[in-house]
Design a protein around this motif. Structure first.
Motif, PDB file in Angstrom:
ATOM      1  N   PRO A  38      -0.439   5.206  -9.612  1.00  0.00           N
ATOM      2  CA  PRO A  38      -0.637   6.207 -10.666  1.00  0.00           C
ATOM      3  C   PRO A  38       0.127   7.507 -10.451  1.00  0.00           C
ATOM      4  O   PRO A  38       0.690   8.060 -11.406  1.00  0.00           O
ATOM      5  CB  PRO A  38      -2.154   6.432 -10.648  1.00  0.00           C
ATOM      6  N   ARG A  39       0.161   7.996  -9.229  1.00  0.00           N
ATOM      7  CA  ARG A  39       0.847   9.270  -8.983  1.00  0.00           C
ATOM      8  C   ARG A  39       2.326   9.170  -9.331  1.00  0.00           C
ATOM      9  O   ARG A  39       2.923  10.092  -9.888  1.00  0.00           O
ATOM     10  CB  ARG A  39       0.670   9.682  -7.519  1.00  0.00           C
ATOM     11  N   ALA A  40       2.948   8.014  -9.018  1.00  0.00           N
ATOM     12  CA  ALA A  40       4.358   7.819  -9.337  1.00  0.00           C
ATOM     13  C   ALA A  40       4.566   7.615 -10.832  1.00  0.00           C
ATOM     14  O   ALA A  40       5.507   8.148 -11.433  1.00  0.00           O
ATOM     15  CB  ALA A  40       4.912   6.624  -8.564  1.00  0.00           C
ATOM     16  N   MET A  41       3.662   6.849 -11.453  1.00  0.00           N
ATOM     17  CA  MET A  41       3.798   6.574 -12.887  1.00  0.00           C
ATOM     18  C   MET A  41       3.686   7.824 -13.737  1.00  0.00           C
ATOM     19  O   MET A  41       4.233   7.895 -14.839  1.00  0.00           O
ATOM     20  CB  MET A  41       2.730   5.567 -13.332  1.00  0.00           C
ATOM     21  N   LEU A  42       2.983   8.847 -13.222  1.00  0.00           N
ATOM     22  CA  LEU A  42       2.751  10.078 -13.980  1.00  0.00           C
ATOM     23  C   LEU A  42       3.708  11.202 -13.612  1.00  0.00           C
ATOM     24  O   LEU A  42       3.623  12.293 -14.191  1.00  0.00           O
ATOM     25  CB  LEU A  42       1.306  10.541 -13.769  1.00  0.00           C
TER      26      LEU A  42
ATOM     27  N   ASN B 149       6.841   3.555   1.181  1.00  0.00           N
ATOM     28  CA  ASN B 149       8.185   3.293   0.664  1.00  0.00           C
ATOM     29  C   ASN B 149       9.168   3.470   1.818  1.00  0.00           C
ATOM     30  O   ASN B 149       8.757   3.631   2.971  1.00  0.00           O
ATOM     31  CB  ASN B 149       8.514   4.168  -0.543  1.00  0.00           C
ATOM     32  N   ARG B 150      10.452   3.463   1.531  1.00  0.00           N
ATOM     33  CA  ARG B 150      11.434   3.488   2.616  1.00  0.00           C
ATOM     34  C   ARG B 150      11.450   4.802   3.381  1.00  0.00           C
ATOM     35  O   ARG B 150      12.037   4.886   4.466  1.00  0.00           O
ATOM     36  CB  ARG B 150      12.829   3.156   2.077  1.00  0.00           C
ATOM     37  N   HIS B 151      10.780   5.813   2.849  1.00  0.00           N
ATOM     38  CA  HIS B 151      10.733   7.109   3.528  1.00  0.00           C
ATOM     39  C   HIS B 151       9.440   7.295   4.326  1.00  0.00           C
ATOM     40  O   HIS B 151       9.306   8.270   5.056  1.00  0.00           O
ATOM     41  CB  HIS B 151      10.881   8.232   2.501  1.00  0.00           C
ATOM     42  N   GLY B 152       8.509   6.362   4.192  1.00  0.00           N
ATOM     43  CA  GLY B 152       7.266   6.469   4.951  1.00  0.00           C
ATOM     44  C   GLY B 152       6.033   6.297   4.084  1.00  0.00           C
ATOM     45  O   GLY B 152       6.080   5.759   2.979  1.00  0.00           O
ATOM     46  N   ARG B 153       4.914   6.790   4.582  1.00  0.00           N
ATOM     47  CA  ARG B 153       3.607   6.594   3.934  1.00  0.00           C
ATOM     48  C   ARG B 153       3.514   7.407   2.644  1.00  0.00           C
ATOM     49  O   ARG B 153       3.921   8.569   2.592  1.00  0.00           O
ATOM     50  CB  ARG B 153       2.500   6.999   4.888  1.00  0.00           C
ATOM     51  N   LEU B 154       2.938   6.757   1.619  1.00  0.00           N
ATOM     52  CA  LEU B 154       2.642   7.438   0.358  1.00  0.00           C
ATOM     53  C   LEU B 154       1.157   7.726   0.319  1.00  0.00           C
ATOM     54  O   LEU B 154       0.325   6.828   0.475  1.00  0.00           O
ATOM     55  CB  LEU B 154       3.045   6.540  -0.825  1.00  0.00           C
TER      56      LEU B 154
ATOM     57  N   LEU C   2     -10.566  -6.797   7.268  1.00  0.00           N
ATOM     58  CA  LEU C   2      -9.933  -7.427   8.430  1.00  0.00           C
ATOM     59  C   LEU C   2      -9.341  -6.349   9.332  1.00  0.00           C
ATOM     60  O   LEU C   2      -8.124  -6.212   9.461  1.00  0.00           O
ATOM     61  CB  LEU C   2      -8.852  -8.406   7.965  1.00  0.00           C
ATOM     62  N   PRO C   3     -10.187  -5.557   9.991  1.00  0.00           N
ATOM     63  CA  PRO C   3      -9.687  -4.427  10.783  1.00  0.00           C
ATOM     64  C   PRO C   3      -8.838  -4.832  11.986  1.00  0.00           C
ATOM     65  O   PRO C   3      -8.103  -4.004  12.531  1.00  0.00           O
ATOM     66  CB  PRO C   3     -10.969  -3.711  11.231  1.00  0.00           C
ATOM     67  N   GLY C   4      -8.897  -6.101  12.378  1.00  0.00           N
ATOM     68  CA  GLY C   4      -8.077  -6.549  13.508  1.00  0.00           C
ATOM     69  C   GLY C   4      -6.654  -6.889  13.124  1.00  0.00           C
ATOM     70  O   GLY C   4      -5.839  -7.219  14.000  1.00  0.00           O
ATOM     71  N   MET C   5      -6.336  -6.813  11.833  1.00  0.00           N
ATOM     72  CA  MET C   5      -4.985  -7.112  11.360  1.00  0.00           C
ATOM     73  C   MET C   5      -4.329  -5.847  10.809  1.00  0.00           C
ATOM     74  O   MET C   5      -5.018  -4.902  10.415  1.00  0.00           O
ATOM     75  CB  MET C   5      -5.025  -8.179  10.261  1.00  0.00           C
ATOM     76  N   ARG C   6      -3.001  -5.834  10.800  1.00  0.00           N
ATOM     77  CA  ARG C   6      -2.253  -4.739  10.170  1.00  0.00           C
ATOM     78  C   ARG C   6      -1.878  -5.235   8.774  1.00  0.00           C
ATOM     79  O   ARG C   6      -1.044  -6.128   8.627  1.00  0.00           O
ATOM     80  CB  ARG C   6      -0.993  -4.398  10.956  1.00  0.00           C
ATOM     81  N   ILE C   7      -2.491  -4.656   7.746  1.00  0.00           N
ATOM     82  CA  ILE C   7      -2.300  -5.111   6.370  1.00  0.00           C
ATOM     83  C   ILE C   7      -1.903  -3.915   5.516  1.00  0.00           C
ATOM     84  O   ILE C   7      -2.696  -2.981   5.330  1.00  0.00           O
ATOM     85  CB  ILE C   7      -3.574  -5.773   5.816  1.00  0.00           C
ATOM     86  N   ASN C   8      -0.690  -3.929   5.002  1.00  0.00           N
ATOM     87  CA  ASN C   8      -0.167  -2.796   4.256  1.00  0.00           C
ATOM     88  C   ASN C   8       0.606  -3.267   3.037  1.00  0.00           C
ATOM     89  O   ASN C   8       0.963  -4.444   2.914  1.00  0.00           O
ATOM     90  CB  ASN C   8       0.746  -1.950   5.151  1.00  0.00           C
ATOM     91  N   ALA C   9       0.885  -2.338   2.139  1.00  0.00           N
ATOM     92  CA  ALA C   9       1.680  -2.618   0.940  1.00  0.00           C
ATOM     93  C   ALA C   9       2.969  -1.819   0.996  1.00  0.00           C
ATOM     94  O   ALA C   9       3.002  -0.695   1.517  1.00  0.00           O
ATOM     95  CB  ALA C   9       0.896  -2.258  -0.319  1.00  0.00           C
ATOM     96  N   SER C  10       4.025  -2.395   0.453  1.00  0.00           N
ATOM     97  CA  SER C  10       5.324  -1.710   0.437  1.00  0.00           C
ATOM     98  C   SER C  10       5.796  -1.505  -0.996  1.00  0.00           C
ATOM     99  O   SER C  10       5.491  -2.285  -1.898  1.00  0.00           O
ATOM    100  CB  SER C  10       6.368  -2.534   1.205  1.00  0.00           C
ATOM    101  N   ASP C  11       6.547  -0.428  -1.173  1.00  0.00           N
ATOM    102  CA  ASP C  11       7.194  -0.134  -2.456  1.00  0.00           C
ATOM    103  C   ASP C  11       8.695  -0.252  -2.256  1.00  0.00           C
ATOM    104  O   ASP C  11       9.290   0.575  -1.576  1.00  0.00           O
ATOM    105  CB  ASP C  11       6.839   1.274  -2.921  1.00  0.00           C
ATOM    106  N   PRO C  12       9.337  -1.258  -2.837  1.00  0.00           N
ATOM    107  CA  PRO C  12      10.786  -1.392  -2.677  1.00  0.00           C
ATOM    108  C   PRO C  12      11.572  -0.264  -3.323  1.00  0.00           C
ATOM    109  O   PRO C  12      12.723  -0.011  -2.943  1.00  0.00           O
ATOM    110  CB  PRO C  12      11.104  -2.726  -3.360  1.00  0.00           C
TER     111      PRO C  12
END
Length: 226
Positions: free
Chosen positions: A133-137, A219-224, A169-179
């Protein structure tokens, strides 16, 4: 050796992700719907796997073919048949969600037993600023002009899904990326980024160690920040 599965890996962002992870020392299984398109992935040294994330039998067979699994990159996605509101209906939404959201759940659930056996399990869900939402706006963001209702909505769901998986699943590293706005088939190659730039975040998140972040959107610059 780290064993990795990348979906939609026969071209574009998926193929580039496979290339870069192979260069980083991973054994990459390249998931794709049609093995007739396996040539580019094979040329990189990836192992082609027939995988249609909308088909439970295909998913089960693909996962059963893996000797083990440390990293899952859920990259496969479709735009769907509708962009705006004039031709929007429930079927158009369903087509986008079937691959982009339900496909992630279908494959991730099937892969969890293998991931739970890994000493460093990692999941990367490829989302989009179009679902943020922050990017869309933000008029200054590339995502502001994107009016792709089903696609954007599905990618918003991917971000929420990622957070919930990470919490459960706190024992796993689970993240989302923005190309980011990358030149791919999805936008008729109009994006201003290369596929290498578009995979920076995905690759960085796929290479995380056990002490890395989880439940984040990068994204490619780091955490959003959410």
């Amino acid at each position: 050796m780290t064993t990795t599965l990348v979906t939609g890996a026969n071209k574009s962002l998926g193929l580039e992700t496979a290339r870069r992870l192979i260069a980083a020392g991973h054994t990459v299984h390249a998931g794709m719907r049609d093995l007739a398109n396996a040539g580019p992935a094979q040329d990189l040294g990836a192992i082609p796997v027939q995988l249609d994330v909308t088909d439970s039998d295909s998913v089960d067979k693909a996962v059963a073919s893996l000797p083990d699994l440390d990293v899952l990159v859920n990259n496969a996605a479709v735009v769907g048949p509708s962009w705006g509101l004039d031709d929007l209906d429930v079927d158009a939404m369903r087509i986008a969600f079937e691959t982009n959201v339900f496909g992630i759940v279908r494959l991730t659930q099937a892969a969890l037993p293998l991931l739970r056996r890994s000493t460093n399990p990692v999941i990367v869900n490829v989302a989009s600023g179009l679902g943020f939402p922050r990017a869309m706006l933000d008029p200054d963001d590339d995502s502001f002009s994107g009016l792709m209702v089903p696609y954007a909505s599905s990618k918003a769901a991917v971000i929420a899904l990622t957070v919930q998986y990470a919490k459960n699943l706190p024992g796993m590293r689970i993240n989302a990326s923005d190309p980011g706005y990358t030149a791919t088939d999805l936008n008729a190659h109009q994006g201003h980024q290369t596929v290498t730039e578009g995979t920076d975040a995905t690759v960085a998140l796929a290479l995380l160690g056990p002490d890395g972040p989880t439940g984040e959107f990068h994204n490619r610059h780091g955490r959003l920040a959410y």
